[in-house]
Design a protein around this motif. Structure first.
Motif, mmCIF file in Angstrom:
data_model
loop_
_atom_site.group_PDB
_atom_site.id
_atom_site.type_symbol
_atom_site.label_atom_id
_atom_site.label_comp_id
_atom_site.label_asym_id
_atom_site.label_seq_id
_atom_site.Cartn_x
_atom_site.Cartn_y
_atom_site.Cartn_z
ATOM 1 N N LYS A 32 0.843 -1.266 0.152
ATOM 2 C CA LYS A 32 -0.016 0.034 -0.152
ATOM 3 C C LYS A 32 0.891 1.097 0.022
ATOM 4 O O LYS A 32 2.036 1.249 0.662
ATOM 5 C CB LYS A 32 -0.918 -0.070 1.102
ATOM 6 C CG LYS A 32 -1.890 1.194 1.170
ATOM 7 C CD LYS A 32 -2.851 1.085 2.413
ATOM 8 C CE LYS A 32 -3.874 2.262 2.325
ATOM 9 N NZ LYS A 32 -4.658 2.067 1.107
ATOM 10 N N GLU A 33 0.338 2.206 -0.797
ATOM 11 C CA GLU A 33 1.304 3.451 -0.922
ATOM 12 C C GLU A 33 0.508 4.559 0.218
ATOM 13 O O GLU A 33 -0.859 4.673 0.246
ATOM 14 C CB GLU A 33 1.129 4.060 -2.155
ATOM 15 C CG GLU A 33 2.002 5.428 -2.356
ATOM 16 C CD GLU A 33 2.158 5.838 -3.738
ATOM 17 O OE1 GLU A 33 3.121 5.698 -4.351
ATOM 18 O OE2 GLU A 33 1.051 6.644 -4.198
ATOM 19 N N PHE A 34 1.257 4.988 0.936
ATOM 20 C CA PHE A 34 0.790 6.185 1.867
ATOM 21 C C PHE A 34 1.265 7.522 1.613
ATOM 22 O O PHE A 34 2.586 7.631 1.270
ATOM 23 C CB PHE A 34 1.230 5.686 3.478
ATOM 24 C CG PHE A 34 0.712 4.561 3.792
ATOM 25 C CD1 PHE A 34 -0.448 4.398 4.700
ATOM 26 C CD2 PHE A 34 1.083 3.344 3.536
ATOM 27 C CE1 PHE A 34 -1.114 3.518 5.263
ATOM 28 C CE2 PHE A 34 0.635 2.061 4.097
ATOM 29 C CZ PHE A 34 -0.524 2.073 4.962
ATOM 30 N N ASN A 35 0.723 8.358 2.079
ATOM 31 C CA ASN A 35 1.170 9.853 1.712
ATOM 32 C C ASN A 35 1.637 10.415 2.691
ATOM 33 O O ASN A 35 1.303 11.517 3.525
ATOM 34 C CB ASN A 35 -0.097 10.957 1.380
ATOM 35 C CG ASN A 35 -0.878 10.528 -0.032
ATOM 36 O OD1 ASN A 35 -0.097 10.220 -1.104
ATOM 37 N ND2 ASN A 35 -2.133 10.489 -0.045
ATOM 38 N N VAL A 36 2.404 9.783 3.423
ATOM 39 C CA VAL A 36 3.462 9.837 4.567
ATOM 40 C C VAL A 36 5.117 9.447 4.282
ATOM 41 O O VAL A 36 5.271 8.655 3.402
ATOM 42 C CB VAL A 36 2.819 9.151 5.630
ATOM 43 C CG1 VAL A 36 3.715 9.501 7.037
ATOM 44 C CG2 VAL A 36 1.479 9.358 5.922
ATOM 45 N N SER A 37 5.747 10.343 4.918
ATOM 46 C CA SER A 37 7.259 9.728 4.795
ATOM 47 C C SER A 37 7.518 8.439 5.415
ATOM 48 O O SER A 37 6.823 7.996 6.319
ATOM 49 C CB SER A 37 8.144 10.927 5.397
ATOM 50 O OG SER A 37 7.988 10.908 7.112
ATOM 51 N N SER A 38 8.475 7.869 4.911
ATOM 52 C CA SER A 38 8.989 6.610 5.404
ATOM 53 C C SER A 38 9.291 6.576 6.849
ATOM 54 O O SER A 38 9.237 5.824 7.637
ATOM 55 C CB SER A 38 10.205 6.219 4.558
ATOM 56 O OG SER A 38 11.318 7.232 4.746
ATOM 57 N N LYS A 39 10.045 7.720 7.275
ATOM 58 C CA LYS A 39 10.447 7.806 8.589
ATOM 59 C C LYS A 39 9.139 7.736 9.753
ATOM 60 O O LYS A 39 9.298 7.194 10.615
ATOM 61 C CB LYS A 39 11.067 9.189 8.948
ATOM 62 C CG LYS A 39 11.792 9.473 10.263
ATOM 63 C CD LYS A 39 12.641 10.645 10.118
ATOM 64 C CE LYS A 39 13.495 10.683 11.784
ATOM 65 N NZ LYS A 39 14.145 12.050 11.764
ATOM 66 N N ILE A 40 8.049 8.190 9.194
ATOM 67 C CA ILE A 40 6.959 8.446 10.040
ATOM 68 C C ILE A 40 6.187 7.182 10.005
ATOM 69 O O ILE A 40 5.963 6.418 11.162
ATOM 70 C CB ILE A 40 6.108 9.249 9.571
ATOM 71 C CG1 ILE A 40 6.420 10.867 9.982
ATOM 72 C CG2 ILE A 40 4.661 9.363 10.414
ATOM 73 C CD1 ILE A 40 5.557 12.039 9.500
ATOM 74 N N LEU A 41 6.393 6.168 8.826
ATOM 75 C CA LEU A 41 5.719 4.900 8.991
ATOM 76 C C LEU A 41 6.551 3.944 9.618
ATOM 77 O O LEU A 41 5.837 3.081 10.285
ATOM 78 C CB LEU A 41 5.361 4.666 7.400
ATOM 79 C CG LEU A 41 4.415 5.328 6.593
ATOM 80 C CD1 LEU A 41 4.537 5.023 5.032
ATOM 81 C CD2 LEU A 41 2.882 4.516 6.972
ATOM 82 N N PHE A 42 7.932 4.074 9.236
ATOM 83 C CA PHE A 42 8.755 3.216 10.072
ATOM 84 C C PHE A 42 8.629 3.295 11.755
ATOM 85 O O PHE A 42 8.433 2.295 12.211
ATOM 86 C CB PHE A 42 10.289 3.599 9.907
ATOM 87 C CG PHE A 42 11.172 2.951 10.609
ATOM 88 C CD1 PHE A 42 11.548 1.473 10.138
ATOM 89 C CD2 PHE A 42 11.793 3.440 11.715
ATOM 90 C CE1 PHE A 42 12.345 0.857 10.897
ATOM 91 C CE2 PHE A 42 12.874 2.702 12.388
ATOM 92 C CZ PHE A 42 13.121 1.401 12.074
#
Length: 334
Positions: A32-42
């Motif tokens: 899934k693609e999120f409109n959020v940076s990888s740092k926040i998702l991580f």
């Protein structure tokens, strides 16, 4: 009678033979693609306090008891959860900031033991593709029926988890009520950390504090990433460590910086600050930075109601980076 016997034999043979053609292990992935940076998702996967709030297994059981064991994020972080009929255990076995996480999983309707991986790929600025996979070891011959009927259910569960995670990023309509600090206060154990920081001494004016904080974060981040060439993904959430507030003189003293696990050469303006391990009260402040005092007062009221004595210091973690509107506040308990 003979036909019935033959039919029963065929059924038994089918039961014995069909597993040969079924998968030997669980192997499921969704993206899934999120409109959020990888740092926040991580952070939402790597910090198990955050992960446990939206993951799809224990979420089915609102009254499930959860038992965390330190550390709470990164390698070896883990927790157990229990309901009347279900249980699960999740431990992080490997963690590469903003790129990849591996988990060891027990229970959670996935058999005795399985593995889970999450991969993060930031494609455009502010957009990240996440691949979430679950694997098990090879199961016994007749357990392959379980694998077959579990696969679609597991895909649904993972998608439900993604939906909950995405909902947590949806912008909120700011109203006088919704802009108030979060009232949720919990008690945790903090493992301690080393902070590369700049000392600030300012008045209690909100704009002066905000300016000093932003300048310090920017200076240290540039030193770490641009001068020392550290990967930006290795730089954790910025922290303000408030050492003192003098109401009589209307002054405050605080350290602004970044947690860092490795040894580095410090600039002459920087210091290495140690925040010791302790039990803490924690609350998430969402809204304006100048309203943090309201959240602090609510936490102090909570401590009085629960006969807890707090130290006269606290620190603020800017969850998701220095531009975030979510600030995690810690107050150590005596």
């Amino acid at each position: 009678m003979r036909k019935v016997a033959q039919l029963l034999i065929l059924i038994v043979l089918a039961i014995l033979i069909i597993p040969f053609f079924l998968p030997k292990s669980i192997d499921v992935s969704i993206e899934k693609e999120f409109n959020v940076s990888s740092k926040i998702l991580f952070e939402n996967f790597n910090n198990l306090n955050e992960f446990s709030k939206w993951e799809p297994w224990s979420a089915e059981f609102p009254d499930a008891a959860k038992e965390f064991f330190a550390p709470y994020q990164g390698k070896n972080a883990g927790y157990n959860w229990f309901s009347e009929s279900k249980y699960g255990k999740i431990i992080i076995s490997h963690s590469t900031p903003s790129q990849h996480i591996e988990f060891m999983v027990k229970g959670n309707d996935l058999g005795e033991e399985s593995r889970m991986t999450v991969d993060f790929q930031e494609e455009n600025k502010g957009k990240t593709k996440v691949k979430w996979s679950v694997f098990s070891d090879e199961m016994s011959y007749f357990s392959r029926y379980y694998i077959y009927f579990t696969k679609e259910k597991l895909i649904t569960k993972l998608n439900e988890g993604f939906e909950r995670l995405e909902m947590s990023f949806e912008p909120k309509v700011i109203t006088p009520e919704s802009s108030r600090p979060s009232a949720k206060i919990i008690k945790e154990h903090f493992d301690g950390l080393k902070l590369v920081a700049v000392l600030n001494s300012t008045s209690l004016d909100n704009e002066e504090i905000k300016t000093a904080t932003e300048e310090s974060f920017g200076f240290i981040y540039s030193y770490l990433v641009d001068y020392l060439k550290l990967p930006s993904a290795s730089v954790s959430n910025p922290v303000n460590y408030v050492e003192s507030v003098n109401l009589a003189l209307k002054r405050t003293k605080f350290y602004s910086g970044y947690p860092l696990s490795e040894s580095i050469q410090l600039d002459e303006k920087m210091q290495l600050i140690s925040i010791p391990a302790s039990d803490v009260l924690v609350s998430i402040h969402e809204g304006k930075q100048e309203d943090i005092s309201q959240t602090l007062n609510k936490m102090k009221d909570y401590a009085k109601e629960n006969n807890l004595k707090l130290k006269n210091i606290h620190w603020e973690e800017y969850v998701g980076g220095k531009e975030t509107k979510r600030i995690k506040i810690y107050i150590p308990i005596r």
